[in-house]
Design an enzyme around this catalytic site. Sequence first.
Site, mmCIF file in Angstrom:
data_model
loop_
_atom_site.group_PDB
_atom_site.id
_atom_site.type_symbol
_atom_site.label_atom_id
_atom_site.label_comp_id
_atom_site.label_asym_id
_atom_site.label_seq_id
_atom_site.Cartn_x
_atom_site.Cartn_y
_atom_site.Cartn_z
ATOM 1 N N LYS A 128 -13.765 -6.622 17.889
ATOM 2 C CA LYS A 128 -14.357 -5.953 19.181
ATOM 3 C C LYS A 128 -13.036 -5.905 19.930
ATOM 4 C CE LYS A 128 -18.713 -8.135 18.757
ATOM 5 N NZ LYS A 128 -18.637 -8.709 17.560
ATOM 6 N N ASP A 172 -25.728 -10.958 9.629
ATOM 7 C CA ASP A 172 -24.940 -11.689 10.534
ATOM 8 C C ASP A 172 -25.469 -13.041 11.164
ATOM 9 O OD1 ASP A 172 -23.185 -12.499 12.485
ATOM 10 O OD2 ASP A 172 -23.649 -10.696 13.925
ATOM 11 N N ASP A 231 -16.085 -12.767 12.432
ATOM 12 C CA ASP A 231 -16.034 -12.040 13.444
ATOM 13 C C ASP A 231 -15.741 -13.069 14.715
ATOM 14 O OD1 ASP A 231 -16.807 -10.856 16.028
ATOM 15 O OD2 ASP A 231 -18.916 -11.146 15.688
ATOM 16 N N LYS A 264 -29.666 -9.709 11.777
ATOM 17 C CA LYS A 264 -29.318 -11.013 12.287
ATOM 18 C C LYS A 264 -30.350 -12.119 11.670
ATOM 19 C CE LYS A 264 -26.752 -10.001 15.826
ATOM 20 N NZ LYS A 264 -25.388 -10.568 15.748
#
Length: 414
Positions: free
Chosen positions: A295, A157, A271, A126
Amino acid sequence: MGGGQASERRGIPLLEQPRGIPPLADVLAAMRVVAIPTRTRFRGVAVREAAIFEAPLGASEFSPFPEYDDTEAAAWLEAALDFGWHEQPPQLRDRIEVNATVPAVPAEEVRKILARFPGCRTAKVKVAERGQSIADDLARVREVREAMGPDARVRVDANGGWTIDEAVTALRALSGFDLDYAEQPCATVAELAELRARLSVPGPTPDQKVGGSNSVKPATGDSSKASAEGSARVVRDDGVAGSDRQLAAADGATEIRGSTDRSPIVRIAADESVRRAADPLAVARAGAADLLVVKAQPLGGIRRALDIVERAGLPVVVSSALDTSVGISMGLHLAAALPDRLLAGACGLGTVALLDGDITARSLLPERGGIPVERPALAPALLDRYAAPPERERWWRERVTRCHALLAERTRRA
């Protein structure tokens, strides 16, 4: 309660969409609400809440974050109901390779985090955390690379946390650590497209497979520090040194699918631009990403996610949203249904390791770098231990009721 007949589209086995949703009374009767602490604050979350259903075909999870409105959360409920009440597409594999996930922790905590992901050779780190700097990100990624070695894959990310200019500066610096890709560096599709163009070099992209003959490693000395101010100074396996941009231009490697005559020095993955978009295919049409992170819950379930992936035509990584083992099971089943040509490496499904508890008899934790595809049984004692307070139970039941009404209305209109 069963699913529809099987069909196949360009190699992806699908099942037709269920004709309806279970009655609200059945859904509420099968529902428990849990609140599980996290080991490390993750995206501002210290306690993860989820609605768990003891459904006819196995446990299922509904866990959109509290700030999501009902329209967005309804897709998560659709996924939970489909997974719990309907048969799923057939599995093409019985084990999924997963990545380690490193929150925005200080560099000195990185190795402790990585120890929770035994055998994992890919890490997602992250970055762009509010209140932190590029220097913090560089230190964290550097520690991951040093801990895992030159043959590991390292991803970052940003959760859409950078402006275009910030992303250009940060990714030019971070590219010296041989990134597999950067996930959602900017918030919008237009920003991702512009960023990808600004990071691009003439010709095809350099080989991003770590350990290959053209893989890029940080140079020795103060190069990483200097890279924050411009292009990173790097050294390849073959000993050739230069800026990341120069090396990328010099290499001749396979072209990234979807690119034309210019490719980014760091691949861009989308994403939020997929899972939170009114049009999840817009990012692919705009040429704004090299691959997608998908997801199951926010896309409305495994069937819908498979359809989006197929139409997008880009390689994908399956990820999770800090789910319990029940939600992770849904993600594993999605990854297991993808053909090899579309599955782009280790998936972000090892995040139960970031929770300080779970609700199943066997937690779906990484072992030897992967997780078996299964539906673990719920553990009644753990459901009781992590039961949410009564006021949060009511809040989730009211949320499920509203989202169920939205799904029922959509079904009536269909």
